[in-house]
Design an enzyme around this catalytic site. Structure first.
Site, PDB file in Angstrom:
ATOM      1  N   LEU A  42      -7.239   2.143   7.689  1.00 29.85           N
ATOM      2  CA  LEU A  42      -8.491   1.970   8.429  1.00 29.85           C
ATOM      3  C   LEU A  42      -8.257   1.052   9.626  1.00 29.85           C
ATOM      4  CD1 LEU A  42     -11.591   2.142   8.785  1.00 29.85           C
ATOM      5  CD2 LEU A  42     -11.763   0.217   7.195  1.00 29.85           C
ATOM      6  N   ASP A  43      -7.972  -0.204   9.347  1.00 31.24           N
ATOM      7  CA  ASP A  43      -7.691  -1.209  10.379  1.00 31.24           C
ATOM      8  C   ASP A  43      -6.586  -2.104   9.844  1.00 31.24           C
ATOM      9  OD1 ASP A  43      -7.653  -3.164  12.312  1.00 31.24           O
ATOM     10  OD2 ASP A  43      -9.603  -4.029  11.786  1.00 31.24           O
TER      11      ASP A  43
END
Length: 961
Positions: free
Chosen positions: A614-615
């Site tokens: 995701l991040d």
């Protein structure tokens, strides 16, 4: 091999010791054969067989058993057989109930001659030279189970499949769960439809239906159905969806079971010819207080190409002469399709994906298909868009064929699909009793070696290392499915190192490709099994990263390695991947140690793809797409701001942190100790380690509906180079983490008080949470009332006892369970054992701020770009993604947003679509474009918006405390 008549001339088949003996034993003496597997089937044997009952381990919901304790009591009494039962704590009948009837609870079934189970057996658990009775799902050449069939052959196992146990005269199946699949499928379908209607904004009587497994037995189901029937009769159905038509396909046990449930509700049977007039007369009051049922056969939904009457015999012999008209004649009127047909690829599909898209594009009154209960669960079969089996944990998914999207959001467009492949286990008591009643005569014949007819013989798929003559055609399927050997090099193989929270969605995605075998390797074997046994082409194994030889062997047998172990261990796995010439995927940041492997990876022609979660991960993908598009237009990126947060959904942020943890909080808290660098309004700024919380961004105005604050995320400046941007020419370069307002104030106070210290501390040695609080803030012995704690906190934080901060902090300590003074039940479980205060605080938060059942998390990703165009104008472009967890299944939003991108990246490497070698990120078009495209098909869609001629961007509105 098998004689047609017994010695006494009676009709039937005799299974002699010699006929059933493994090939290697045929040369043995009769004395030796008497104790062998083959000896079990001697007509004249005096020693009965040893029967083994295996524990079902495909998934945690599988609680059925082939024979109940009552059946085993009869078997022992009537045959003298010895019965071994593998222990199980989840089976509907407990271990003691089997012991009471004379069975032996035994983990090792190697002493059994014949082993009875229900679902497929993991390949590594198959015991050679045995007879197995189970549903193998191989006799139709199912590609995903060809490796399993090959294992039966390789291990010299006699495979008897329940699905092939049929009446010799009529051909009807004798041992089956079909009726109970119909029961459970219909119950789940009604439950899902009630939930779907509510999500669309309509209350209905069906909202009171639970999923099948919540009812102890069918009597309870019937009680609930009577209650729902009364409400339908009294209050009616939603006007917007009346009449509600339930269309049933199939005429076997599955459909009969579904109708047995449905028919307990007020309904009216209709025909295909009546559908148009019913649609025109939809406001007729008789449709408000009853459901409509349509039972159809092939004659109703297929027509002869070129005209002519339907001919059943012709359809069976020449199905290519017919086409399905279900989508035109029936589907548009149908509210729920209950699919129970047996389908083979030679027949036209009931509905194609294109058919579904056409139906979903219509906006007239007829187009209200909301749900499909696909009880047949034929993946890619009669319903082309039925892509995979769902699970009891997550029973529904949604197909939006118009936008080619498959997702799990009950509020988004799409038809709801329920496709659980082990439905009868939701009713384990009745299902096991019914199945055992049917199986018992054959289990008895098996135990004595005397068979009264050909039922068992005709159900044999393979024995003596070869396919039976009537199944020789499966040899082609073995080859086509690359199942020549379980380890056949033509199959794609993935090694997943790690079995944490994001592993399941990753395996779920990869397992949909039936040409791919997956091994879940973990130091927690039970956890790995819990994931692996949910998927037919997946197995579990123990992982010891410190054992170089073992690690090399596992990696060498794979095509791609996915590493989801703790970040410090990634380089060790990457080193082994390079050494063995295999690609690797991981979701973690590229560490210095990982970066040093770059040249070696290039030399070995290996791709080590990092930062694809995701991040970091899909934030790179969405950012690079917009950056590259801007460059192609001749524009410049003058400002880049990126926010990302894994959060509690707003309605569940009911604590002083506004945050909850689905895994260890340690990583969340240590991230708050990082230093940070960024550039805002042409000024480079730095935050020292330990000062991040007090230097929060007090307001992050990306969505007016959310009260966000933010924290700078590490070194933002390095991403200018990573993204190919000119930092000198940029006004702003910033990456941050989102939290709800008030989070940083509490964390900063905990930091200042010493709760986030990484130094060794005696305050955490075998203390309760309250003692940990006392010692950390320096309270003396006996100073334990609230007033004394408040005064001490105020003193340490240099504020007044009546301040808002102290009030919030006391509420937080109460929520954390740190104000109690006694050990619960005198148990040591409440004692903290940790090397530092931060580790102890992580234990406290993990205990106290968990997600409760029915609660969900949220992921929010937001990019803003300030773009200077070639003509001098200025645009502000945004790209955002918000996703929520599923409270019904318990799946978090974080798991798929990390696991699915990593799975897609793995698939790209398996397909050979990634040509770049070395240690890389998903910042190149050959990676980010297909990932964004395939994420959209999973319902993870970035919303992009451009405001032209805007000079005031987010950067000028960010308030840095």
């Amino acid at each position: 091999m098998i004689s047609a008549l017994r010695a006494n001339g009676q009709r039937g088949v005799s299974f002699s010791r010699r006929a059933f003996a493994p090939l290697a034993h045929r040369r043995a003496s009769l004395a030796t054969q008497a104790t062998s597997l083959g000896g079990a089937f001697n007509d004249h044997a005096t020693k009965p067989l040893v029967i083994g009952i295996r524990r079902e381990d495909k998934n945690r919901w599988e609680r059925r058993v082939a024979l109940t304790p009552a059946h085993i009591r009869r078997l022992i009494k009537e045959t003298g057989a010895r019965v071994l039962v593998q222990p199980s704590n989840t089976r509907i009948f407990n271990n003691a109930s089997f012991e009471r009837v004379g069975a032996v609870i035994e983990e090792d079934l190697s002493k059994a001659d014949a082993i009875l189970g229900i679902k497929e057996v993991p390949i590594d658990k198959l015991i050679p030279d045995k007879t197995y009775l189970l549903f193998s799902h191989t006799h139709k050449g199912q590609s995903y189970n060809m490796p399993s069939l090959q294992a039966f052959l390789d291990k010299n196992i006699r495979l008897i499949d329940y699905e092939l146990m049929t009446d010799p005269s009529s051909g009807k199946r004798l041992v089956l769960f079909g009726t109970h699949a119909g029961y459970a499928g219909m119950i789940d379908g009604l439950h899902g439809l009630g939930q779907r209607l509510l999500a669309l904004g309509y209350n209905s009587p069906l909202i009171h239906m639970g999923q099948a497994h919540v009812y102890p037995n069918l009597e309870c189901v019937n009680t609930k159905l009577r209650h729902v029937a009364d409400i339908i009769s009294d209050q009616g159905l939603p006007d917007a969806f009346a009449p509600m038509l339930f269309t049933f396909t199939g005429a076997g046990n599955v459909t009969r079971g579904a109708r047995a449930i449905f028919d307990k509700l007020p309904h009216e049977n209709v025909t295909v010819d009546e559908l148009p007039s019913i649609a025109r007369d939809r406001y007729n009051q008789r449709y408000k207080n009853r459901l409509l049922a349509l039972q159809i056969g092939a004659q109703d939904y297929v027509e002869r190409v070129g005209g002519g009457k339907y001919d059943r015999q012709e359809y069976r012999e020449f199905p290519d002469r017919y086409r399905s008209v279900f989508a035109e004649k029936i589907a548009p009127y149908t509210t729920m399709l209950v699919n129970g047909i047996y389908w083979e690829s030679k027949y036209p599909r009931l509905m194609t994906t294109q058919d579904l898209a056409a139906i979903q594009r219509k906006r007239d009154l007829r187009s209200r298909m909301l749900a499909i209960a696909d009880i047949s669960c034929d993946i890619g079969g009669s319903l082309e868009f039925m892509s995979h089996a769902s699970t009891i944990d997550s029973p529904f998914f949604y197909v939006d064929a118009v936008n080619a999207v498959e997702h799990r959001d009950i509020e988004k467009p799409g038809v709801q699909i329920n496709s659980i492949d082990n439905l009868p286990t939701e009713l384990p008591f009745e299902a096991s009793k019914h199945f055992g009643d049917a199986l018992y005569p054959y289990a008895k014949a098996l135990a004595t070696g005397n068979l009264a007819d050909t039922v068992l013989h005709n159900a044999i798929i393979c024995q003596n290392g070869a396919l039976e003559s009537r199944h020789k055609h499966l040899q082609d399927d073995l080859s086509k499915s690359n199942g020549i050997r379980v380890t056949d090099a033509r199959r794609k193989r993935v090694l997943l190192a790690g079995s944490g929270m994001v592993s399941q969605p990753l395996v779920d995605y990869l397992a949909r490709s039936k040409d791919t075998d997956i091994t879940v390797a973990s130091n927690n074997l039970d956890e790995a099994k819990g994931i692996a046994y949910q998927f037919p082409n997946t197995e579990a194994t123990l992982l010891d990263i410190s054992n170089t030889a073992s690690l090399d062997k596992s990696i060498k047998e794979s095509d791609v390695v996915v590493s989801l172990v703790p970040a410090p261990l990634h380089p060790r796995i990457a080193d082994a991947a390079i050494r063995n010439g295999k690609h690797m995927v991981t979701a973690s940041y590229i560490s210095d140690e990982m970066a040093e492997l770059g040249e070696r990876a290039k030399d070995a022609s290996v791709t080590i793809l990092n930062e694809i979660g995701l991040d970091p991960g899909i934030d790179h993908c969405s950012a690079m797409k917009i950056i590259d598009e801007a460059k192609q237009r001749g524009s410049k990126i003058k400002s880049f701001i990126s926010w990302c947060g894994g959060l509690t959904a707003p309605e569940h942020s009911n604590n002083q942190l506004g945050y909850k943890f689905s895994w260890s909080p340690r990583g969340v808290m240590t991230a708050g100790l990082n230093a940070a660098r960024f550039k805002i309004n042409q000024e480079i700024r730095e935050i020292q380690s330990g000062a991040l919380f007090k230097n929060k961004f007090g307001e992050v105005p990306i969505y007016p509906g959310f009260s966000f604050e933010g924290l700078a995320n590490r070194d933002s400046l390095q991403y200018a180079g990573i993204y190919g941007l000119d930092l000198e020419d940029m006004d702003t370069m910033f990456r941050g983490t989102l939290r709800y307002s008030g989070y940083a104030e509490i964390l900063d106070a905990l930091l200042r008080l010493g709760f986030l210290s990484l130094n060794p501390s005696s305050a955490v040695e075998k203390n309760t949470a309250f003692e940990f609080l006392q010692r950390t803030i320096g309270l003396k012995y006996g100073q334990n009332n609230s007033a004394q704690i408040i005064d001490k906190l105020a003193h340490e934080l240099n504020t007044t006892p009546s301040s808002t901060l102290i009030a919030r902090l006391m509420l937080a300590f109460e929520e954390f369970g740190m104000l109690g003074r006694s050990r619960t039940s005198g148990s040591n479980n409440d004692l903290l054992t940790a090397p530092s205060a931060l580790d102890a605080m992580a234990q406290v938060l993990h205990r106290s701020l968990k997600y409760n059942p029915g609660e969900r998390d949220m992921v929010c990703l937001f990019h803003e770009f300030g773009i200077e165009n070639a003509d001098g104008s200025y645009d502000v472009q945004t790209s955002s993604l918000v996703a929520y967890g599923d409270p019904e299944s318990g799946e978090t939003a974080m798991a798929p947003t990390v696991g699915v991108p990593a799975a897609i990246a793995t698939r790209l490497l398996l397909e050979g679509a990634v040509k770049t070698r070395g240690v890389i990120r998903p910042t190149i078009p050959e990676i980010y474009n297909p990932i964004i495209e395939r994420l959209a098909k999973q319902g993870l869609i970035f919303a992009e918006q451009t405001k032209h001629g805007i000079s005031k961007s987010l950067q000028q509105r960010m308030a840095w405390n």
